[in-house]
Design an enzyme around this catalytic site. Sequence first.
Site, PDB file in Angstrom:
ATOM      1  N   ASN A 184       0.827  -1.211   0.000  1.00 16.33           N
ATOM      2  CA  ASN A 184       0.000   0.000   0.000  1.00 16.33           C
ATOM      3  C   ASN A 184       0.865   1.266   0.000  1.00 16.33           C
ATOM      4  O   ASN A 184       1.861   1.335   0.727  1.00 16.33           O
ATOM      5  CB  ASN A 184      -0.896   0.020   1.242  1.00 16.33           C
TER       6      ASN A 184
ATOM      7  N   GLN B 137      -2.371   2.699   3.370  1.00 16.92           N
ATOM      8  CA  GLN B 137      -1.093   2.684   4.098  1.00 16.92           C
ATOM      9  C   GLN B 137      -1.270   3.358   5.445  1.00 16.92           C
ATOM     10  O   GLN B 137      -1.817   4.471   5.517  1.00 16.92           O
ATOM     11  CB  GLN B 137       0.000   3.403   3.283  1.00 16.92           C
TER      12      GLN B 137
ATOM     13  N   HIS C 279       6.722  -1.279   3.043  1.00 16.78           N
ATOM     14  CA  HIS C 279       6.666  -2.691   3.432  1.00 16.78           C
ATOM     15  C   HIS C 279       5.800  -3.452   2.449  1.00 16.78           C
ATOM     16  O   HIS C 279       4.906  -2.884   1.816  1.00 16.78           O
ATOM     17  CB  HIS C 279       6.130  -2.863   4.859  1.00 16.78           C
TER      18      HIS C 279
ATOM     19  N   HIS D  78       3.278  -6.766   2.205  1.00 11.28           N
ATOM     20  CA  HIS D  78       2.510  -7.756   2.958  1.00 11.28           C
ATOM     21  C   HIS D  78       2.595  -9.108   2.249  1.00 11.28           C
ATOM     22  O   HIS D  78       2.346  -9.188   1.042  1.00 11.28           O
ATOM     23  CB  HIS D  78       1.030  -7.364   3.002  1.00 11.28           C
TER      24      HIS D  78
HETATM   25  P1  5GP Z   1      -0.246  -0.797   5.992  1.00 10.58           P
HETATM   26  O1  5GP Z   1      -1.681  -0.565   6.389  1.00 10.58           O
HETATM   27  O2  5GP Z   1       0.602   0.426   6.261  1.00 10.58           O
HETATM   28  O3  5GP Z   1      -0.061  -1.348   4.598  1.00 10.58           O
HETATM   29  O4  5GP Z   1       0.259  -1.966   6.920  1.00 10.58           O
HETATM   30  C1  5GP Z   1       0.721  -1.776   8.219  1.00 10.58           C
HETATM   31  C2  5GP Z   1       0.725  -3.141   8.873  1.00 10.58           C
HETATM   32  O5  5GP Z   1       1.621  -3.099   9.957  1.00 10.58           O
HETATM   33  C3  5GP Z   1      -0.633  -3.578   9.426  1.00 10.58           C
HETATM   34  O6  5GP Z   1      -0.974  -4.828   8.852  1.00 10.58           O
HETATM   35  C4  5GP Z   1      -0.407  -3.660  10.925  1.00 10.58           C
HETATM   36  O7  5GP Z   1      -1.096  -4.734  11.511  1.00 10.58           O
HETATM   37  C5  5GP Z   1       1.091  -3.830  11.030  1.00 10.58           C
HETATM   38  N1  5GP Z   1       1.719  -3.264  12.206  1.00 10.58           N
HETATM   39  C6  5GP Z   1       1.530  -2.004  12.695  1.00 10.58           C
HETATM   40  N2  5GP Z   1       2.326  -1.802  13.779  1.00 10.58           N
HETATM   41  C7  5GP Z   1       3.037  -2.948  13.951  1.00 10.58           C
HETATM   42  C8  5GP Z   1       4.036  -3.346  14.899  1.00 10.58           C
HETATM   43  O8  5GP Z   1       4.425  -2.603  15.802  1.00 10.58           O
HETATM   44  N3  5GP Z   1       4.535  -4.599  14.754  1.00 10.58           N
HETATM   45  C9  5GP Z   1       4.140  -5.444  13.761  1.00 10.58           C
HETATM   46  N4  5GP Z   1       4.723  -6.653  13.706  1.00 10.58           N
HETATM   47  N5  5GP Z   1       3.203  -5.104  12.869  1.00 10.58           N
HETATM   48  C10 5GP Z   1       2.649  -3.876  12.957  1.00 10.58           C
END
Ligand code: 5GP
Length: 134
Positions: A86, A93, A99, A101
């Site tokens: 994202n 995001q 990152h 997934h």
């Molecule tokens: P995004 O929404 O930015 O694509 O994904 C962020 C992801 O990071 C989410 O799936 C969320 O669960 C994960 N996440 C957020 N904070 C942490 C953390 O402190 N540790 C880990 N392992 N995952 C996290």
Amino acid sequence: MENCIFCKIANGEIPSATLYEDGEFRVILDLGPASKGHALILPKKHAADIYELPEETAGKAMILAKHMAKKLTDALHCDGFNIVQNNGEVAGQTVFHFHMHLIPRYKGDQVGLTWKPGTLSDEDRDDILARMGR
Ligand code: 5GP
Ligand code: ZN
């Protein structure tokens, strides 16, 4: 990057469930998994999103995603696999450190990554092709 949680995790300042690590990347389990085995590929060097990510890191991240998909599939016997990435709040995001997934999929799971397909109009097709210089 100060105060970037994924910088701290990627560089080992904050502990994480790490599936893989090398000089440039750490692969960790997501704390809010969409499915069993949901993992994140984090580059150790900060880039907010795909626009900031150096090309060489982008290439290596994709190769690592391929290897991790195979390893996770062999270990967890999942039935399919999504790779999601994202960029920007509007795209979902929430952590502004690039990152990828890695989401194992299982028959009958409730992971919702689908959208309602629209229809490509002639106008949009021509407009987009023109904007893209095609
Ligand atoms: P995004 O929404 O930015 O694509 O994904 C962020 C992801 O990071 C989410 O799936 C969320 O669960 C994960 N996440 C957020 N904070 C942490 C953390 O402190 N540790 C880990 N392992 N995952 C996290
Ligand atoms: Zn960062």
